[in-house]
Design a protein around this motif. Structure first.
Motif, PDB file in Angstrom:
ATOM      1  N   ILE A 178      32.674  77.077 -74.941  1.00 18.61           N
ATOM      2  CA  ILE A 178      32.261  78.342 -75.562  1.00 18.61           C
ATOM      3  C   ILE A 178      32.861  79.495 -74.759  1.00 18.61           C
ATOM      4  CG2 ILE A 178      30.096  77.445 -76.512  1.00 18.61           C
ATOM      5  CD1 ILE A 178      28.668  78.896 -74.164  1.00 18.61           C
ATOM      6  N   SER A 182      31.936  83.019 -73.066  1.00 18.54           N
ATOM      7  CA  SER A 182      30.809  83.785 -72.556  1.00 18.54           C
ATOM      8  C   SER A 182      31.316  85.176 -72.221  1.00 18.54           C
ATOM      9  CB  SER A 182      30.259  83.102 -71.303  1.00 18.54           C
ATOM     10  OG  SER A 182      29.346  83.943 -70.630  1.00 18.54           O
ATOM     11  N   CYS A 183      30.724  86.189 -72.848  1.00 19.12           N
ATOM     12  CA  CYS A 183      31.190  87.559 -72.679  1.00 19.12           C
ATOM     13  C   CYS A 183      30.101  88.420 -72.046  1.00 19.12           C
ATOM     14  CB  CYS A 183      31.571  88.129 -74.046  1.00 19.12           C
ATOM     15  SG  CYS A 183      32.112  89.848 -73.979  1.00 19.12           S
ATOM     16  N   ASP A 184      30.486  89.198 -71.065  1.00 18.98           N
ATOM     17  CA  ASP A 184      29.604  90.182 -70.453  1.00 18.98           C
ATOM     18  C   ASP A 184      30.339  91.519 -70.532  1.00 18.98           C
ATOM     19  OD1 ASP A 184      27.966  91.780 -68.930  1.00 18.98           O
ATOM     20  OD2 ASP A 184      28.171  90.607 -67.092  1.00 18.98           O
ATOM     21  N   ARG A 208      34.570  84.547 -70.057  1.00 18.06           N
ATOM     22  CA  ARG A 208      34.733  83.242 -69.431  1.00 18.06           C
ATOM     23  C   ARG A 208      34.802  82.159 -70.495  1.00 18.06           C
ATOM     24  NH1 ARG A 208      31.639  86.349 -66.335  1.00 18.06           N
ATOM     25  NH2 ARG A 208      29.701  86.038 -67.406  1.00 18.06           N
ATOM     26  N   VAL A 230      33.752  78.444 -70.963  1.00 11.51           N
ATOM     27  CA  VAL A 230      32.754  77.615 -70.289  1.00 11.51           C
ATOM     28  C   VAL A 230      32.675  76.247 -70.942  1.00 11.51           C
ATOM     29  CG1 VAL A 230      30.293  77.444 -69.693  1.00 11.51           C
ATOM     30  CG2 VAL A 230      31.427  79.678 -69.688  1.00 11.51           C
ATOM     31  N   THR A 287      30.669  73.275 -72.185  1.00 11.74           N
ATOM     32  CA  THR A 287      29.274  73.205 -72.631  1.00 11.74           C
ATOM     33  C   THR A 287      28.499  72.071 -71.970  1.00 11.74           C
ATOM     34  OG1 THR A 287      29.890  71.898 -74.578  1.00 11.74           O
ATOM     35  CG2 THR A 287      29.712  74.284 -74.859  1.00 11.74           C
ATOM     36  N   GLY A 315      28.317  73.546 -67.994  1.00 13.64           N
ATOM     37  CA  GLY A 315      28.254  74.967 -67.692  1.00 13.64           C
ATOM     38  C   GLY A 315      29.351  75.452 -66.753  1.00 13.64           C
ATOM     39  N   THR A 343      32.736  76.996 -65.441  1.00 14.35           N
ATOM     40  CA  THR A 343      33.706  77.973 -65.913  1.00 14.35           C
ATOM     41  C   THR A 343      35.097  77.382 -65.760  1.00 14.35           C
ATOM     42  OG1 THR A 343      32.310  79.853 -65.339  1.00 14.35           O
ATOM     43  CG2 THR A 343      34.670  80.282 -65.538  1.00 14.35           C
TER      44      THR A 343
END
Length: 92
Positions: A28, A30-32, A41, A43, A45, A48, A50
């Motif tokens: 997946i 992952s956005c911040d 990132r 990632v 699944t 977890g 990176t």
């Protein structure tokens, strides 16, 4: 995530609701997207971990400060995201 209308101007991008979405597949994104920086990132699944990551100074405030509200700003956000996805694709 599903779009909703809310009676907005058609020239403004439609916001999305953040309903949980089942994860399928091995990886997946992952956005911040913070005020001062943007981090994306890739990632794994299963554990977890990176796999690849990228970070820029293109936070929401920086983009808002250099673009006009509306379609121009939406394009700027889209461009930052597309560039970051490209960076991750090249890194893997």
């Amino acid at each position: 995530m599903r779009p909703h209308d809310g009676g907005r101007d058609p020239g403004v991008p439609t916001p999305i609701s953040m309903e949980p979405t089942p994860v399928s597949g091995d990886r997946i994104l992952s956005c911040d997207w913070g005020t001062s920086s943007f981090r994306l990132r890739l990632v794994e699944t299963a554990d977890g971990r990176t796999i690849a990551a990228t970070r820029t100074g293109d936070g929401a405030a920086a983009i808002a400060g250099r673009t006009a509200a509306g379609p121009e700003r939406a394009d700027a956000f889209r461009d930052v995201l597309a560039a970051a996805v490209g960076d991750l694709a090249r890194a893997t």
